[in-house]
Design an enzyme around this catalytic site. Sequence first.
Site, short mmCIF file in Angstrom:
data_model
loop_
_atom_site.label_atom_id
_atom_site.label_comp_id
_atom_site.label_asym_id
_atom_site.label_seq_id
_atom_site.Cartn_x
_atom_site.Cartn_y
_atom_site.Cartn_z
N ARG A 36 -17.70 35.29 103.83
CA ARG A 36 -18.13 34.11 103.07
C ARG A 36 -19.59 34.32 102.66
NH1 ARG A 36 -14.48 29.49 104.44
NH2 ARG A 36 -12.58 30.64 104.94
N GLU A 63 -22.28 32.79 102.27
CA GLU A 63 -23.00 31.54 102.54
C GLU A 63 -24.45 31.74 102.11
OE1 GLU A 63 -21.34 29.04 103.47
OE2 GLU A 63 -19.56 29.80 104.51
N ARG A 73 -24.42 27.29 112.04
CA ARG A 73 -22.95 27.31 112.22
C ARG A 73 -22.22 28.21 111.22
NH1 ARG A 73 -20.19 21.79 110.65
NH2 ARG A 73 -21.22 20.91 112.43
N HIS A 74 -22.96 28.85 110.32
CA HIS A 74 -22.30 29.69 109.31
C HIS A 74 -22.69 31.15 109.45
CE1 HIS A 74 -21.95 25.74 107.27
NE2 HIS A 74 -20.77 26.24 106.95
N GLU A 125 -16.32 21.34 113.61
CA GLU A 125 -15.03 21.80 113.08
C GLU A 125 -14.79 23.25 113.48
OE1 GLU A 125 -14.92 22.18 108.73
OE2 GLU A 125 -13.62 23.89 109.17
N SER A 184 -9.30 24.52 110.17
CA SER A 184 -8.72 23.77 109.05
C SER A 184 -7.28 24.23 108.91
CB SER A 184 -9.40 24.10 107.72
OG SER A 184 -10.67 23.56 107.69
N ARG A 190 -17.03 30.12 116.15
CA ARG A 190 -17.27 28.68 116.32
C ARG A 190 -16.68 28.18 117.64
NH1 ARG A 190 -17.20 25.42 111.27
NH2 ARG A 190 -18.80 26.40 109.97
#
Length: 443
Positions: A220, A222, A228-229, A366, A369, A417
Site C-alpha cells: 500500500r 501510504e 498504524r500504516h 480495525e 475488513s 495490526r
Amino acid sequence: MDKVTGELKTDCVPYSQFKEHVGEVVNIKGVIHNIRDMSDFAFVLIRTARDVIQCVYSPEFSDYRMTDDVVEQASAKVSGKVVPSKTRDGSERYELQITGIDILSRPADIVPVVINKKQINAELSVNLDNRPVTLRNPKERAIFKIQEGIQRGFREYLTSQDFTEVHTPKINFAGAEGGTNVFRLDYFGKTVFLAQSPQLYKQTLIPVFERVFEIGPVFRAEHHDTSRHLNEYISMDFEMGFIDSFYDIMEMETGVLKYIMNLLREKYASEVALLGADIPEIDSIPCIRFKDAKEMCVRKLKNITDMHDFEPEEEAYLGKWAKQQYGSDFLFVTHFLTSKRPFYTMEDPEDPEVTLSFDLLFRGIEITSGGQRIHDYNEQVEKMKRLGMNPEEFDTYLMLHKYGAPPHGGLGLGLERLTMHLLGFKNVRSAAMFPRDINRVTP
Ligand code: AMO
C-alpha cells in the site's frame, strides 16, 4: 559422505530435553549471548533457536580453560554437565557446567546496540535501523515467534475447515482496492501494480476450490507517516463459497481467532510470558451496525465530522465500549456505507445505501475488513460503470462472474495490526520484522 538419507544426525541436545540428561555431559550449539565474568567463575549465556541457556564456567568443572576467542556473538559448540538450578522467581530450570567450548565462528566487530539486556533500550528508529542485530534480542525475537504462532493458527484452523492454501501474484494488472495508495511498476514498458490485496484472485479461485486462504505480503503506497500504516504488510486472507450470508464469514473468523489464541497460550507460553502478552479469551464476539456505532460516537465524542467512516478515536471509543458492555476485546461493526466500500462489495438488497460487509475491531483498532461479494456478472459490471471504472480493464477478473460464481465472501486480516494490539505496542512498526514506511526501505 557416500549417500544422504534425509536423516539429519546431531550430537547436540535441545534445552527441552535437558531434564532427561541431568548429570550427563551434553553438547549444545548456539551464539554466545552474554558473558558475565565473576573473577573465579563466569556465566556464559548461549542463545539457541528459542532459548537462552545459562552455562557456568569454572576451572573446577574440568581441565578446559576459556580463551580470548570466547566473545559475545561468537558461534560456539559448548559441552557441559546438565545440572538443575532455579530462576530468580524460584521456578525450575537447567544449566550446563562447562567442560569445553569450541568456537565455530567469530564476529568481526562488536554489536552497535546492546542486545543482551532484557530488552532493547534504544529508540524505535535505532532499533529498526539495526534490525539484523536487534532481532537477536530474545524479547524482540519473541514478537516474531508470536507472529509465527498467529500464522500457524490461521493456517491450521482453515486447513481443518477444508480451505486450500494458495499464493496469488503480487504483480497485478489492476489495483484491487481502489484509491491512490497503489504502487506502480514499469513492467517491460507496461504499467503494472503491486498487489494491494489478493482480492481479485482469491475470488477467482472460489469456483475452483470453494474455500481458499493466503498468507502473504501486500503493498500500500501510504503517503502518510502514521503509527498504524505500513507500505508492505502481511495480509491473512480467506474467501469462502456457498455462504448463506456474510455472518458465515464472521463465524469463521471467530473460530480462527479462538484457535489462534488457544495455540498461543499452549505452544507459545514462554514468548507470551516474556512479552507479558495479554491473550484475550474469546467466547463470542458482539456485533453492532455501523449506523448505530456512528450515532453512539457522535453522542459521546466531540468534533466528529466524517459521517461515512470512523476516525481512530471513534474506533478507540468503540473498543472501550465493547469491553465495558460485553467484556469483549473484539467488536464486529457491520453494514458499512456503500460509498466507502470497494467495487466488489455486495449491497444490502433491503437498503442499497449500505453493504453486506464488516470490520473487526480489536482493542479499539480495525484489524479486519470483509464481507459478501457481488457474484452476478451484470450487477458487477453495472456497479463498475457506476463507479467510473472500465470493466474491460477487469475482463480476466470478470470471467469469474461471467462463467458462474457461487455466493461468496471473505476477509483480510492484517498480521502486524493484530500483533501490535496483542502485545500492546503503540506503533505497528514494532510488530514488523523489517518495516517499510514512507521513510524506510532498509534494512
Ligand atoms: P482492507 O484494505 O481494509 O481490506 O485491509 C484489510 C486489513 O489489512 C490491514 N491493513 C494494514 N495494515 C498495515 N498497514 C496498512 N497500510 C494496512 N492497510 C490495511 C488492516 C485491515 O483491516 N480486500 C480487503 C479484505 C477483504 O474484504 O477480504 C482488504 O484488503 O488490518
